[in-house]
Design an enzyme around this catalytic site. Sequence first.
Site, PDB file in Angstrom:
ATOM      1  N   THR A 119      -7.392  60.249  -7.054  1.00 51.15           N
ATOM      2  CA  THR A 119      -6.306  59.324  -6.728  1.00 51.15           C
ATOM      3  C   THR A 119      -6.275  58.139  -7.700  1.00 51.15           C
ATOM      4  OG1 THR A 119      -7.764  58.350  -5.054  1.00 51.15           O
ATOM      5  CG2 THR A 119      -6.140  59.941  -4.286  1.00 51.15           C
ATOM      6  N   GLU A 123      -2.597  47.862 -10.411  1.00 49.44           N
ATOM      7  CA  GLU A 123      -1.564  47.316 -11.288  1.00 49.44           C
ATOM      8  C   GLU A 123      -1.870  47.474 -12.770  1.00 49.44           C
ATOM      9  OE1 GLU A 123       0.232  43.838  -8.744  1.00 49.44           O
ATOM     10  OE2 GLU A 123      -1.866  44.101  -8.317  1.00 49.44           O
ATOM     11  N   PHE A 146       4.773  48.654  -3.862  1.00 54.41           N
ATOM     12  CA  PHE A 146       4.780  48.016  -5.185  1.00 54.41           C
ATOM     13  C   PHE A 146       5.005  46.510  -5.145  1.00 54.41           C
ATOM     14  CE2 PHE A 146       6.770  52.301  -5.451  1.00 54.41           C
ATOM     15  CZ  PHE A 146       5.679  52.962  -5.972  1.00 54.41           C
ATOM     16  N   THR A 149      -1.320  55.358  -2.177  1.00 57.80           N
ATOM     17  CA  THR A 149      -2.273  55.229  -3.278  1.00 57.80           C
ATOM     18  C   THR A 149      -3.541  56.045  -3.075  1.00 57.80           C
ATOM     19  OG1 THR A 149      -3.264  53.377  -2.117  1.00 57.80           O
ATOM     20  CG2 THR A 149      -1.558  52.861  -3.727  1.00 57.80           C
ATOM     21  N   PRO A 209     -11.882  59.696  -8.328  1.00 57.13           N
ATOM     22  CA  PRO A 209     -11.250  59.962  -9.624  1.00 57.13           C
ATOM     23  C   PRO A 209      -9.868  60.606  -9.507  1.00 57.13           C
ATOM     24  CG  PRO A 209     -13.532  60.701  -9.625  1.00 57.13           C
ATOM     25  CD  PRO A 209     -13.215  60.303  -8.213  1.00 57.13           C
TER      26      PRO A 209
HETATM   27 MO1  MOS Z   1       1.334  44.156  -5.632  1.00 55.11          MO
HETATM   28  S1  MOS Z   1       2.906  43.549  -6.798  1.00 55.11           S
HETATM   29  O1  MOS Z   1       0.244  42.903  -5.602  1.00 55.11           O
HETATM   30  O2  MOS Z   1       1.936  44.549  -4.123  1.00 55.11           O
END
Ligand code: MOS
Length: 712
Positions: free
Chosen positions: A607, A677, A253, A480, A605
Amino acid sequence: MTTSPTTPPAAAGTATTPASGATGAVGTAYPRVEGRAKVTGAARYAGEISFGELAHGWLVSSRITRGRIRSVESAPVLAMPGVLAVLHHGNAPRVDGDYTGPLGPPDPTILLFGDDRVPSAGWPVALVVAETSEQAREAAETLVVRYDEEPHDVEFRAGRPGTHTPPGMTREKGDLDAALAASAVVVDAEYTTPEEHHNPMEPHAATAFWDGGRLEVVDSNQSSMWVAEELAKLFSLDPAAVRVRSEHVGGAFGSKGVHPHQVAAVMAATLLRRPVRVVLTRRQMFSLIGHRSATAQRVRLGADADGRLRAIDHQAYSATSTVHEFVEQGADAARVLYDADAHHTGNHVVALDVPSPTFMRAPGMAPGSFALESALDELAERCGIDPIALRARNEPDVGPLSGLPFSSRNLLACFREGARRFGWADRDPRPGVRRAGRWLLGTGMAAASFPAGVAPSTAAVTAEADGTFTVRITAADLGTGARTALTSVAADALETTPDRVRVRIADSDFGRAWVAGGSMGTRSWAWAVIAAARALREQLDLGGGVPPQGITVRSDTTEAVAALAERERHSFGAQFASVAVDPASGEVRVRRMLGVFAAGRIVNPLTARSQLIGGMTWGLSMALHEEAVRDQASGGLVGADLASYHFAAHADVPVIEADWVDDPDDDDPVGIKGIGELGIVGAAAAIANAVWHATGVRHRHLPIRPDRILTA
Ligand code: MOS
């Protein structure tokens, strides 16, 4: 690695043909290719990979917030069982911080044990190394460090003394005062968001060891190349002599760049000539890996009676540390979303005695969209028009400040589809009039936007003798599904099926590639993978078969990316929320969230939906729960752990739907934009706007805690 040195890097043209190959893997839902390894425990994370002769380092954190280290009383600790070394400013080797990395000069927080200064609570002051983790911990907790304490200042508020505006942080056009004066309706409000922390499930962990003349680091990060390059600079090593790997990552993150633990592990491994692992504790993660600064934002909107904006002014304030400048750029959202004759935005920062903040999911845009999209809702109320109609009325044709065309802008399509699915047309705009038993009910919406960028990367694709393919790229999969997405991309470009493609990532030896950050990972890596895969496919088609030793083709997208036309490139979205508020207890329950996004071509779709839902869930958590409280007296956090730092648990999270409209980016070989994001952007505003609709009270300060509902 098998290579054919005669093969030049494949040219990566600004291919506009979609890479839809024989298999149609892109666009098809696939579970994570490493999913079985993860759920069975076969996947090993940085802190649990075994090494012979492994020693364990434990960081000692400062107990004061500001001052100097007077003494580190190592002797008693060195006599404890298993203790091998105590490193601190008095005896540690000096690292070289005199360089400029991809993000500018290094944050001095990683120039470990460089001097006796303590600039913030939790600052690393020593490393205890022992045979076992338990011995290291016990010794670290026993170590006496004496300080000369100085008064500290951790109090953040908008525009307080010391606030400055770094270069390039303001964008302005038009006469703001005149436009506000000419406006029939003006909204002028201040919004605040608290300090927030990204604290991934998997703690930061690094093991360093020397293998012959090479430094190896097994890490958990967002870019093994980035970490390798910075470690090479810090320790004055030939970049080719440093190898960093990070095969599995349990969340990042924005927090998994270069931090003190990697530097500590390398320092100790170099001195002891054996592998050393340093794992951060949960508590240390609250002070050593960055966080999102608190923000205070003033938004002024001036409009005609019909809601057409004449003036936008968004000034965002945040805090940074005294050692490093990181600006949480909350004012950026307005630069993309809405136009007005007078359009002023600025980001301002004050240096306090706090740990350095850093990138945290949707930097700037997450808190910025809360302020801006709340203000838009207030304007809709004041003008008596529907908040979606208000946004449609102010939809710009080109970038409001840049004048550049958008690569694509399908925000209105998101609103249309979202409104249809959410049942927005039936909404009674009056606040505070719907009851169901003890609950007041309301709905709200907000717009979302995030930059859709791409950065140069290199990749290599090998045709193996057995007819399968191996892709190598220094990508990172933070959980991710990036590895799985790249498998689909490669399969299509190679005109094969995903089960015949093996994607190997997160090894700095694979060459330069963009970091897993800025929502740019998959797009940047996919481009390089496609370029190499297509060139390999051509070679195979011409050559009539795979030689027994295989063929490898490499790509480099530097020129192709540089050749992109200048455009405003963003993803967009429409966030909807339905809430129930109990005015007796102050409880807010989110009952439904719907997000409809225009985020380029969706590679996987399964993930992708998971990513977007994850972002929206975090937006809920931001709206209602998350708040790091800094104790003014001690300068440290109250409750730096996941019991005290309150965040949304399963019971807080309702049905969340995330979907998308068709929105391919024509300048990208696959049409990708990026989704890492976008999901959090606007989500908190949609909830706050729904709370207003339920109760008739505006909540301009996050989180919307029960006590704030009760005292409103
Ligand atoms: Mo993200 S906050 O660009 O790792």
